[in-house]
Design a protein around this motif. Structure first.
Motif, PDB file in Angstrom:
ATOM      1  N   ALA A   1      65.963  36.988  52.788  1.00 19.86           N
ATOM      2  CA  ALA A   1      65.681  36.183  51.594  1.00 19.86           C
ATOM      3  C   ALA A   1      66.581  36.598  50.436  1.00 19.86           C
ATOM      4  N   ALA A   2      66.797  37.916  50.272  1.00 18.42           N
ATOM      5  CA  ALA A   2      67.637  38.414  49.177  1.00 18.42           C
ATOM      6  C   ALA A   2      69.083  37.940  49.326  1.00 18.42           C
ATOM      7  N   LEU A   3      69.528  37.733  50.562  1.00 18.56           N
ATOM      8  CA  LEU A   3      70.890  37.226  50.775  1.00 18.56           C
ATOM      9  C   LEU A   3      71.076  35.833  50.189  1.00 18.56           C
ATOM     10  N   GLY A   4      69.980  35.128  49.931  1.00 14.65           N
ATOM     11  CA  GLY A   4      70.076  33.791  49.355  1.00 14.65           C
ATOM     12  C   GLY A   4      70.167  33.784  47.840  1.00 14.65           C
ATOM     13  N   ILE A   5      69.944  34.929  47.190  1.00 20.74           N
ATOM     14  CA  ILE A   5      69.961  34.978  45.721  1.00 20.74           C
ATOM     15  C   ILE A   5      71.352  34.682  45.146  1.00 20.74           C
ATOM     16  N   PRO A   6      72.455  35.229  45.713  1.00 20.24           N
ATOM     17  CA  PRO A   6      73.772  34.888  45.149  1.00 20.24           C
ATOM     18  C   PRO A   6      74.063  33.392  45.122  1.00 20.24           C
ATOM     19  N   SER A   7      73.606  32.658  46.140  1.00 17.35           N
ATOM     20  CA  SER A   7      73.850  31.217  46.137  1.00 17.35           C
ATOM     21  C   SER A   7      73.103  30.539  44.995  1.00 17.35           C
ATOM     22  N   VAL A   8      71.880  31.007  44.706  1.00 18.78           N
ATOM     23  CA  VAL A   8      71.112  30.444  43.583  1.00 18.78           C
ATOM     24  C   VAL A   8      71.851  30.681  42.263  1.00 18.78           C
ATOM     25  N   LEU A   9      72.376  31.891  42.070  1.00 19.73           N
ATOM     26  CA  LEU A   9      73.092  32.218  40.832  1.00 19.73           C
ATOM     27  C   LEU A   9      74.381  31.411  40.710  1.00 19.73           C
ATOM     28  N   LEU A  10      75.104  31.235  41.816  1.00 16.65           N
ATOM     29  CA  LEU A  10      76.352  30.475  41.767  1.00 16.65           C
ATOM     30  C   LEU A  10      76.091  28.987  41.521  1.00 16.65           C
ATOM     31  N   ILE A  11      74.979  28.468  42.024  1.00 22.25           N
ATOM     32  CA  ILE A  11      74.641  27.068  41.756  1.00 22.25           C
ATOM     33  C   ILE A  11      74.430  26.864  40.257  1.00 22.25           C
ATOM     34  N   LEU A  12      73.798  27.819  39.590  1.00 22.33           N
ATOM     35  CA  LEU A  12      73.605  27.713  38.144  1.00 22.33           C
ATOM     36  C   LEU A  12      74.949  27.670  37.418  1.00 22.33           C
ATOM     37  N   VAL A  13      75.925  28.448  37.902  1.00 17.62           N
ATOM     38  CA  VAL A  13      77.274  28.407  37.327  1.00 17.62           C
ATOM     39  C   VAL A  13      77.913  27.042  37.566  1.00 17.62           C
ATOM     40  N   LEU A  14      77.767  26.510  38.780  1.00 19.67           N
ATOM     41  CA  LEU A  14      78.324  25.198  39.104  1.00 19.67           C
ATOM     42  C   LEU A  14      77.675  24.104  38.263  1.00 19.67           C
ATOM     43  N   MET A  15      76.376  24.196  38.056  1.00 18.70           N
ATOM     44  CA  MET A  15      75.676  23.195  37.250  1.00 18.70           C
ATOM     45  C   MET A  15      76.148  23.224  35.798  1.00 18.70           C
ATOM     46  N   LYS A  16      76.390  24.414  35.275  1.00 22.59           N
ATOM     47  CA  LYS A  16      76.867  24.540  33.893  1.00 22.59           C
ATOM     48  C   LYS A  16      78.242  23.909  33.754  1.00 22.59           C
ATOM     49  N   ARG A  17      79.105  24.142  34.746  1.00 21.14           N
ATOM     50  CA  ARG A  17      80.441  23.523  34.702  1.00 21.14           C
ATOM     51  C   ARG A  17      80.341  22.007  34.801  1.00 21.14           C
ATOM     52  N   GLU A  18      79.446  21.530  35.673  1.00 19.29           N
ATOM     53  CA  GLU A  18      79.268  20.092  35.829  1.00 19.29           C
ATOM     54  C   GLU A  18      78.832  19.452  34.508  1.00 19.29           C
ATOM     55  N   GLN A  19      77.925  20.094  33.801  1.00 15.78           N
ATOM     56  CA  GLN A  19      77.472  19.576  32.513  1.00 15.78           C
ATOM     57  C   GLN A  19      78.601  19.555  31.498  1.00 15.78           C
ATOM     58  N   ARG A  20      79.438  20.597  31.502  1.00 11.85           N
ATOM     59  CA  ARG A  20      80.563  20.646  30.563  1.00 11.85           C
ATOM     60  C   ARG A  20      81.563  19.535  30.850  1.00 11.85           C
TER      61      ARG A  20
ATOM     62  N   ARG B   1      71.132  19.428  41.298  1.00 16.43           N
ATOM     63  CA  ARG B   1      69.732  19.830  41.178  1.00 16.43           C
ATOM     64  C   ARG B   1      69.137  20.116  42.556  1.00 16.43           C
ATOM     65  N   MET B   2      69.455  19.267  43.516  1.00 17.34           N
ATOM     66  CA  MET B   2      68.883  19.454  44.851  1.00 17.34           C
ATOM     67  C   MET B   2      69.520  20.628  45.588  1.00 17.34           C
ATOM     68  N   LEU B   3      70.787  20.965  45.262  1.00 18.64           N
ATOM     69  CA  LEU B   3      71.376  22.189  45.802  1.00 18.64           C
ATOM     70  C   LEU B   3      70.550  23.392  45.368  1.00 18.64           C
ATOM     71  N   LEU B   4      70.171  23.408  44.095  1.00 18.19           N
ATOM     72  CA  LEU B   4      69.369  24.503  43.572  1.00 18.19           C
ATOM     73  C   LEU B   4      67.989  24.538  44.235  1.00 18.19           C
ATOM     74  N   VAL B   5      67.359  23.374  44.356  1.00 16.18           N
ATOM     75  CA  VAL B   5      66.041  23.301  45.003  1.00 16.18           C
ATOM     76  C   VAL B   5      66.129  23.776  46.451  1.00 16.18           C
ATOM     77  N   GLY B   6      67.152  23.315  47.175  1.00 15.95           N
ATOM     78  CA  GLY B   6      67.316  23.712  48.570  1.00 15.95           C
ATOM     79  C   GLY B   6      67.510  25.206  48.728  1.00 15.95           C
TER      80      GLY B   6
END
Length: 441
Positions: free
Chosen positions: A415-434, A316-321
């Motif tokens: 700022a736009a260069l940071g968008i891929p990291s936000v999207l990949l964190i969502l993928v990582l979070m989904k895997r973590e939940q699974r 969660r904090m990776l996403l917030v950061g």
């Protein structure tokens, strides 16, 4: 023994900072933190003041890639002796002193160079400084781990981080103030003098006992190419192979995330000081706000980040950061449209450093969780190198982007260069939940 129970009382825990080896880490951390800004952010400001174009400044920032490649020669520092110095001081102190001499030589040479008439020489001396500084980091880390028991490692790391930040403050705010009242060559000469703290500490500390790697007795008789191949497999290939076996194909996603997480703020960092100068802020204002106040706010952000990770978890904090980094980069785009008011600079830089402190602490916690204890040092060095190499390479083109467009566009681009990291964190979070659901089932 119950490892979860407190092992020391509060009084004993605080007194650990009186240990001579822990105190030594404060000064060694200062010696490690001083050079990095002098070949990165502070150097960018000096070049801009001298009239060097922003595209060139961006490419010059590539000298900091030396820190991203340091894992490659770390096995040599572990095993290869330094003529004369190793016999006189030991393996760790010998390499440490050699690296510190290299940093001092590089800084003095940079002070003596002419970045306008002979920019190539300035860049070469900056590269010598960066390479020597990265080598010093390796040797100090090895000494820190071997010099004292495991119970003291937390205090050693804390003292090191405090010294490191103080070194960055001197190399930032101190150098800018000296440049404002005297000149940039004088500032770099003073920085070289501050680096003498490192060699003095090398003469004070003792050489630790360090285990020798159990190698193949017949290896020394093998051809050089065979030995190099065996070293490369053991130092680089095996840690990577273990990581891929453990994570499977998803390791590619994880490595992709590591590559892009810091691109946004590192890209912005190259052009930050030239931007302040072009806005009309003085070297004194820049030094006081970005190189003195900023690091203290970063430390506060790091402490806050540690608490938030404990409360809400790493993912969660990776996403917030990541989101905070994107938003604070957009604040710079807003600042670029305003007049040069000191209050706006303080607010924007403060927000940026707070976000960086939270994001960095969370990211370090995440990287640490990925390592296998059998390869902790090597895997962490490899992960941090992956993090830096692509980010530093992309950041090298930041000056070109500014020259072809404008500062507001550049900061939106960063700022736009940071968008891929936000999207990949969502993928990582989904895997973590699974994975958690599978464990629960």
């Amino acid at each position: 023994m119950n490892r979860l129970a407190p092992q020391h009382g509060w009084a004993e825990s605080f007194l650990v900072y009186r240990n001579p080896k822990v105190v030594s880490m404060l000064f060694l951390g200062f010696s490690a933190g001083l050079p990095i800004l002098l070949v990165f952010g502070t150097l960018s400001a000096w070049l801009r003041v001298e009239g060097v174009d922003k595209t060139t400044i961006g490419f010059v920032s590539w000298v900091a890639l030396a820190y991203g490649f340091k894992f490659f020669w770390s096995p040599l520092i572990d095993r290869a002796p330094v003529p004369v110095l190793t016999k006189a001081l030991g393996q760790r102190r010998g390499w440490m002193l050699l690296a510190q001499i290299g940093v001092i030589y590089g800084l003095v040479s940079m002070a003596s160079s002419d970045p306008v008439g002979h920019l190539q020489a300035t860049v070469l001396f900056a590269l010598v400084t960066a390479f020597s500084s990265a080598t010093q980091d390796i040797s100090i880390d090895a000494w820190r781990i071997e010099a004292i028991g495991e119970d003291y490692q937390g205090a050693m790391a804390g003292a090191y981080q405090l010294g490191y930040r103080l070194g960055m403050i001197v190399a930032g705010g101190g150098a800018f103030s000296l440049a404002y009242y005297y000149s940039w060559p004088v500032a770099y000469l003073f920085m070289a003098a501050f680096m003498l703290i490192g060699p003095i500490m090398v003469m004070i500390i003792a050489e630790p006992e360090h285990p020798q790697a159990a190698g193949d007795p017949a290896n020394a008789k093998r051809p050089l190419l065979v030995r190099l191949k065996r070293w490369f497999i053991g130092a680089v290939v095996d840690p990577f192979r273990e990581f891929f076996v453990r994570q499977g194909l998803f390791a590619i996603v994880i490595l992709g995330f590591i590559m892009v997480y810091r691109i946004s703020d590192i890209t912005l960092g190259v052009m930050a000081n030239p931007f302040y100068i072009d806005m009309g802020y003085t070297e004194l204002e820049i030094g006081l706000v970005t190189k003195t106040v900023g690091p203290f706010v970063t430390i506060a952000g790091a402490l806050v980040g540690g608490v938030l990770v404990m409360r809400y978890g790493r993912m969660r904090m990776l996403l917030v950061g990541a989101v905070l980094v994107v938003l604070t980069n957009l604040l710079f785009a807003w600042l670029a449209t305003q007049e040069a008011r000191l209050l706006w600079l303080i607010l924007v830089v403060g927000a940026d450093n707070l976000a960086a402190g939270i994001a960095t602490t969370t990211f370090v916690a995440y990287l640490s969780s990925l390592t296998n204890k059998a390869y902790t040092a090597t895997q962490y060095a490899l992960f941090s190198s992956i993090m830096l190499l692509l980010a530093k390479f992309v950041a090298g083109f930041s000056g070109l982007v500014v020259d072809k467009t404008s500062y507001p566009f550049f900061f939106v681009y960063a700022a736009a260069l940071g968008i891929p990291s936000v999207l990949l964190i969502l993928v990582l979070m989904k895997r973590e939940q699974r994975l958690e659901q599978e464990v629960a089932a």
